[in-house]
Design a protein around this motif. Structure first.
Motif, PDB file in Angstrom:
ATOM      1  N   ILE A  69       0.185  -3.096   8.889  1.00 34.92           N
ATOM      2  CA  ILE A  69       0.253  -1.863   8.381  1.00 34.92           C
ATOM      3  C   ILE A  69      -1.001  -1.022   8.675  1.00 34.92           C
ATOM      4  O   ILE A  69      -1.151   0.314   8.095  1.00 34.92           O
ATOM      5  N   CYS A  70      -2.054  -1.507   9.207  1.00 32.83           N
ATOM      6  CA  CYS A  70      -3.210  -0.740   9.535  1.00 32.83           C
ATOM      7  C   CYS A  70      -2.809   0.804  10.149  1.00 32.83           C
ATOM      8  O   CYS A  70      -3.595   1.622   9.447  1.00 32.83           O
ATOM      9  N   PRO A  71      -2.070   1.070  11.094  1.00 31.95           N
ATOM     10  CA  PRO A  71      -1.834   2.483  11.462  1.00 31.95           C
ATOM     11  C   PRO A  71      -1.254   3.454  10.282  1.00 31.95           C
ATOM     12  O   PRO A  71      -1.304   4.423  10.228  1.00 31.95           O
ATOM     13  N   ASP A  72      -0.528   2.781   9.408  1.00 32.89           N
ATOM     14  CA  ASP A  72      -0.054   3.430   8.308  1.00 32.89           C
ATOM     15  C   ASP A  72      -1.013   4.136   7.383  1.00 32.89           C
ATOM     16  O   ASP A  72      -0.967   4.724   6.519  1.00 32.89           O
ATOM     17  N   LEU A  73      -2.173   3.303   7.466  1.00 31.67           N
ATOM     18  CA  LEU A  73      -3.316   3.459   6.469  1.00 31.67           C
ATOM     19  C   LEU A  73      -4.416   4.351   6.889  1.00 31.67           C
ATOM     20  O   LEU A  73      -5.409   4.563   6.228  1.00 31.67           O
ATOM     21  N   GLU A  74      -4.248   4.950   8.142  1.00 29.28           N
ATOM     22  CA  GLU A  74      -5.101   5.722   8.833  1.00 29.28           C
ATOM     23  C   GLU A  74      -5.811   6.874   7.865  1.00 29.28           C
ATOM     24  O   GLU A  74      -6.987   7.137   8.022  1.00 29.28           O
TER      25      GLU A  74
ATOM     26  N   ILE B 279      -8.896  -6.745   3.410  1.00 23.22           N
ATOM     27  CA  ILE B 279      -9.572  -5.952   2.096  1.00 23.22           C
ATOM     28  C   ILE B 279      -9.421  -4.493   2.660  1.00 23.22           C
ATOM     29  O   ILE B 279      -9.769  -4.189   3.673  1.00 23.22           O
ATOM     30  N   ILE B 280      -9.104  -3.765   1.491  1.00 21.99           N
ATOM     31  CA  ILE B 280      -9.031  -2.513   1.807  1.00 21.99           C
ATOM     32  C   ILE B 280     -10.060  -2.074   0.890  1.00 21.99           C
ATOM     33  O   ILE B 280      -9.938  -2.016  -0.565  1.00 21.99           O
ATOM     34  N   GLU B 281     -11.150  -1.206   0.960  1.00 18.39           N
ATOM     35  CA  GLU B 281     -12.057  -0.898   0.008  1.00 18.39           C
ATOM     36  C   GLU B 281     -12.117   0.692   0.267  1.00 18.39           C
ATOM     37  O   GLU B 281     -12.121   1.282   1.323  1.00 18.39           O
ATOM     38  N   GLY B 282     -12.562   1.588  -0.878  1.00 18.44           N
ATOM     39  CA  GLY B 282     -12.471   2.825  -1.021  1.00 18.44           C
ATOM     40  C   GLY B 282     -12.929   3.432  -2.262  1.00 18.44           C
ATOM     41  O   GLY B 282     -12.925   2.574  -3.286  1.00 18.44           O
ATOM     42  N   LYS B 283     -12.978   4.853  -2.333  1.00 22.46           N
ATOM     43  CA  LYS B 283     -12.806   5.490  -3.605  1.00 22.46           C
ATOM     44  C   LYS B 283     -11.703   5.337  -4.302  1.00 22.46           C
ATOM     45  O   LYS B 283     -10.513   4.793  -3.893  1.00 22.46           O
ATOM     46  N   GLU B 284     -11.545   5.544  -5.662  1.00 20.73           N
ATOM     47  CA  GLU B 284     -10.460   5.193  -6.421  1.00 20.73           C
ATOM     48  C   GLU B 284      -9.359   6.040  -5.954  1.00 20.73           C
ATOM     49  O   GLU B 284      -7.982   5.523  -5.598  1.00 20.73           O
ATOM     50  N   GLY B 285      -9.351   7.270  -5.529  1.00 22.60           N
ATOM     51  CA  GLY B 285      -8.277   8.035  -5.010  1.00 22.60           C
ATOM     52  C   GLY B 285      -7.909   7.565  -3.748  1.00 22.60           C
ATOM     53  O   GLY B 285      -6.681   7.520  -3.377  1.00 22.60           O
ATOM     54  N   ASP B 286      -8.535   7.328  -2.880  1.00 19.79           N
ATOM     55  CA  ASP B 286      -8.297   6.650  -1.821  1.00 19.79           C
ATOM     56  C   ASP B 286      -7.584   5.274  -1.769  1.00 19.79           C
ATOM     57  O   ASP B 286      -6.637   4.850  -1.035  1.00 19.79           O
ATOM     58  N   LEU B 287      -8.005   4.612  -2.754  1.00 22.07           N
ATOM     59  CA  LEU B 287      -7.335   3.146  -2.957  1.00 22.07           C
ATOM     60  C   LEU B 287      -5.943   3.425  -3.394  1.00 22.07           C
ATOM     61  O   LEU B 287      -4.865   2.775  -3.152  1.00 22.07           O
ATOM     62  N   LYS B 288      -5.878   4.386  -4.376  1.00 19.57           N
ATOM     63  CA  LYS B 288      -4.398   5.033  -4.804  1.00 19.57           C
ATOM     64  C   LYS B 288      -3.587   5.124  -3.788  1.00 19.57           C
ATOM     65  O   LYS B 288      -2.321   4.927  -3.577  1.00 19.57           O
ATOM     66  N   SER B 289      -4.045   6.012  -2.718  1.00 18.92           N
ATOM     67  CA  SER B 289      -3.212   6.406  -1.605  1.00 18.92           C
ATOM     68  C   SER B 289      -2.692   5.387  -0.791  1.00 18.92           C
ATOM     69  O   SER B 289      -1.552   5.057  -0.522  1.00 18.92           O
ATOM     70  N   ALA B 290      -3.629   4.421  -0.650  1.00 14.85           N
ATOM     71  CA  ALA B 290      -3.284   3.186   0.231  1.00 14.85           C
ATOM     72  C   ALA B 290      -2.507   2.211  -0.599  1.00 14.85           C
ATOM     73  O   ALA B 290      -1.499   1.670  -0.095  1.00 14.85           O
ATOM     74  N   LEU B 291      -2.347   2.402  -2.023  1.00 17.82           N
ATOM     75  CA  LEU B 291      -1.512   1.646  -2.822  1.00 17.82           C
ATOM     76  C   LEU B 291      -0.040   2.184  -2.882  1.00 17.82           C
ATOM     77  O   LEU B 291       1.048   1.396  -2.447  1.00 17.82           O
ATOM     78  N   GLY B 292      -0.169   3.454  -2.724  1.00 14.56           N
ATOM     79  CA  GLY B 292       1.428   4.044  -2.384  1.00 14.56           C
ATOM     80  C   GLY B 292       1.992   3.894  -1.236  1.00 14.56           C
ATOM     81  O   GLY B 292       3.074   3.665  -1.070  1.00 14.56           O
ATOM     82  N   ILE B 293       1.059   3.700  -0.107  1.00 13.36           N
ATOM     83  CA  ILE B 293       1.595   3.320   1.020  1.00 13.36           C
ATOM     84  C   ILE B 293       2.194   2.048   1.169  1.00 13.36           C
ATOM     85  O   ILE B 293       3.470   1.581   1.474  1.00 13.36           O
ATOM     86  N   ILE B 294       1.256   0.943   0.424  1.00 12.63           N
ATOM     87  CA  ILE B 294       1.703  -0.407   0.382  1.00 12.63           C
ATOM     88  C   ILE B 294       3.072  -0.471  -0.167  1.00 12.63           C
ATOM     89  O   ILE B 294       3.974  -1.373   0.304  1.00 12.63           O
ATOM     90  N   ASP B 295       3.224   0.114  -1.294  1.00  9.83           N
ATOM     91  CA  ASP B 295       4.482   0.085  -2.150  1.00  9.83           C
ATOM     92  C   ASP B 295       5.534   0.688  -1.336  1.00  9.83           C
ATOM     93  O   ASP B 295       6.782   0.204  -1.333  1.00  9.83           O
ATOM     94  N   GLY B 296       5.148   1.703  -0.763  1.00 10.62           N
ATOM     95  CA  GLY B 296       6.348   2.467  -0.080  1.00 10.62           C
ATOM     96  C   GLY B 296       6.940   1.852   1.048  1.00 10.62           C
ATOM     97  O   GLY B 296       7.973   1.587   1.603  1.00 10.62           O
TER      98      GLY B 296
END
Length: 188
Positions: free
Chosen positions: A158-163, A116-133
């Motif tokens: 991918i945990c280190p990539d999401l720091e 699970i990745i939880e956070g504010k909308e903007g932070d989740l969009k950043s995480a999604l960009g990393i996942i897609d990348g």
């Protein structure tokens, strides 16, 4: 088809009519240990039953079932601890097999594990960009309101990539129901 008919009842009080019907149908009788629940607690107490010290079975139910042991019909007895230990696990496993997604890992107990990745909308969009990348396959994650669910092994990788995303990352184990109860939560 190789199936045998059966009757399943709680071991509550003698039921000669049921025994007669089972005998006539050449069926089997499955007796479940009488169990206390929120809905029947008062009634069982009125009937003189008491809860067992362990589990939710009723004192005297097993003895009642022994009264059904007859030579001319097949009788099975199912204590509540068996139902808890085996039948619930089997139900969960079957449900998990029917409803799990590729990102879910099914345990031997029938629970599912995912990240699970939880956070504010903007932070989740950043995480999604990393996942897609990182080219994570689309079937290995799911975007939901307020969180992203992802295969646990991928999240760990991918945990280190999401720091830098300011998101909370964890692995959860839960029942295979929509928003089922969480059994364990491991923060990453």
């Amino acid at each position: 088809m190789g199936l045998q008919a059966g009757v399943e009842i709680p071991a509550y009080k003698p039921a000669p009519q049921i025994v007669h019907a089972v005998r006539e149908a050449d069926a089997f009788l499955n007796l479940n240990e009488l169990e206390f629940s929120e809905t029947n607690f008062s009634r069982l107490m009125e009937e003189g039953f008491l809860p067992l010290d362990l589990g939710c079975g009723a004192e005297g139910s097993e003895e009642m079932a022994r009264g059904y042991l007859l030579d001319d019909i097949k009788v099975h007895y199912c204590p509540s601890r068996f139902k808890d230990a085996v039948q619930l696990r089997e139900r969960l496993r079957r449900r998990a097999e029917r409803t799990s997604r590729p990102l879910d890992y099914i345990t031997e107990e029938g629970t599912i594990i995912h990240g699970i990745i939880e956070g504010k909308e903007g932070d989740l969009k950043s995480a999604l960009g990393i996942i897609d990348g990182l080219e994570v396959p689309a079937e290995m994650y799911s975007c939901l309101e307020g969180r992203i669910e992802i295969a646990a092994w991928i999240l760990e990788e991918i945990c280190p990539d999401l720091e830098g995303c300011k998101c909370d990352l964890c692995i959860i184990e839960r029942y295979p129901l929509q928003d089922g109860p969480v059994v364990e939560r491991i923060p990453l």
